[in-house]
Design an enzyme around this catalytic site. Sequence first.
Site, PDB file in Angstrom:
ATOM      1  N   GLU A 176      -1.124  -1.332  -4.702  1.00  0.00           N
ATOM      2  CA  GLU A 176      -0.744  -2.412  -5.843  1.00  0.00           C
ATOM      3  C   GLU A 176       0.092  -3.445  -7.266  1.00  0.00           C
ATOM      4  O   GLU A 176      -0.305  -3.575  -7.355  1.00  0.00           O
ATOM      5  CB  GLU A 176      -2.269  -2.618  -5.444  1.00  0.00           C
ATOM      6  N   GLU A 381      -3.754   0.781   3.141  1.00  0.00           N
ATOM      7  CA  GLU A 381      -5.356   0.687   2.877  1.00  0.00           C
ATOM      8  C   GLU A 381      -6.257  -0.431   3.677  1.00  0.00           C
ATOM      9  O   GLU A 381      -5.266  -1.121   4.020  1.00  0.00           O
ATOM     10  CB  GLU A 381      -5.807   0.760   1.756  1.00  0.00           C
TER      11      GLU A 381
END
Length: 485
Positions: A176, A381
């Site tokens: 991220e 994810e």
Amino acid sequence: MAKFPKDFLWGGATAANQYEGAWNVDGKGPSTADMLIGGDVNTPRRFTKTIDPNAYYPSHQGSDFYHHWEEDLNYLHEMGFKVYRLSIAWSRIFPNGDDIEPNRKGLEFYRQIFKRCHELGIEPLVTISHYEAPYHLTEAYGGWANRKVIDFFVNYAQTLFREYRGLVHYWLTFNEINMLQAPFGAYMAGALPLEDGAELKPDTSGAGDRLQERYQALHYQFVASAKAVQIGHAIDPHNEIGCMIAGGMDYPLTARPEDTFKTDMADNMRNFFCGDVQVRGEYPPFAKRFFEENNIKLDFTDADRQILAIGTVDFYSFSYYSSGVETTEKNTDKAAGNQTVSTRNPYLNYNDWGWAMDPLGLRTYLNRVYGRYQIPLMVVENGLGAFDKVEADGSINDDYRIDYYQAHINAMAEAIKDGVDLIGYTTWGCIDLVSAGTGQMDKRYGFVYVNRNDKQEGDFSRHPKKSFYWYKKAIASNGEDLSND
Ligand code: BG6
């Protein structure tokens, strides 16, 4: 026609600091994550400069994967995993970050895992840096706002590529990476120093907005990532190296052009700012104006420009949990998200942490990103954080989790029909682990329950939930049979 390609990579994901525990065992140094106290949905996590012996630091024990890895890999194998995404704790390999020699015990820990994965027919997908760095780099260098940290990271990445040549083929450089664009990411993603006792809230870094520092740190991570990609390819041409973006899907609250414009610009900033640098090798056109208007002046050399152009990724991976809403209206009803805060969407349902559940948003996102980049995509994810109940007979009937996955897998199948080249899916927290945002153990994502709670009770024993058997069936049928019976 089959919904998913025959070699589709089904699996799940974990991160070292949320899962391994053993925070100071076998030569591991303290990481940035090890300095964070646990919180809950109403209580922000707190940072301490030194370890307070009376406080609870969830990463110190995690789910104790360090001592349960064989058992856990067997569970993943039983579910039929083709891929397992895990991260390496940088401070297990280089305890201070700037060490000359790596810690052999750390390297051996992961080697045995990768070897066992291959014996079980599971391909490891390794995140090199997932929300942690050796804490010494924060203290001594100011974290990622210091150019020197690029070299430390590159040395670490090169060590991994060399050590695990032939054992690992799929890599992600930074988890991220775009969270550095949000205040919350200053410490979590950028290892920037905080005041002792600072609170980590979705909309603050615990120490002001720090735009200049955050974007400088992000730039250095881009350069570090591009260098790592180049080295990884040179060491083993079979390496497939991806970027990893927190997928932000937003809708305009109204049909007012201003709301749509704001939504589009948010999409640009959240998803394409980092995506363009890492996939296309250069900053997007809208970056210039953003830097000028926010008075951000980057240390950005010609050599940086060249390395960004060369070190582009092989695939685009992202996390997807929920969606948000953009509007120019003030005083709207707010809802939380994946480390962000947004306006509440009246058309969606929310989980116990206020995250919107939006499977169609995943299909939209996949189409949008694939349309822009046209390189393979991977959802690395996705999942539902929930309070699970253990029944008197020991069973855990997490039908809500099955519902969530059914809807999201169907959305992926539709996106594939739309023409998207989606190569894999790793659900988040396939075995229960500590929440990154709140530090809770009770916010569970797993197919396997870990007997440990926020009161630090429980023996870390593992227990498959109902969703375990459901996911096993889903994988065995290559996503054809998603029924819950
Ligand atoms: C992502 C992170 O932001 O979301 C994970 O990459 C994190 O580390 C996941 O665990 C879910 O968030 P949370 O706060 O529920 O753990």
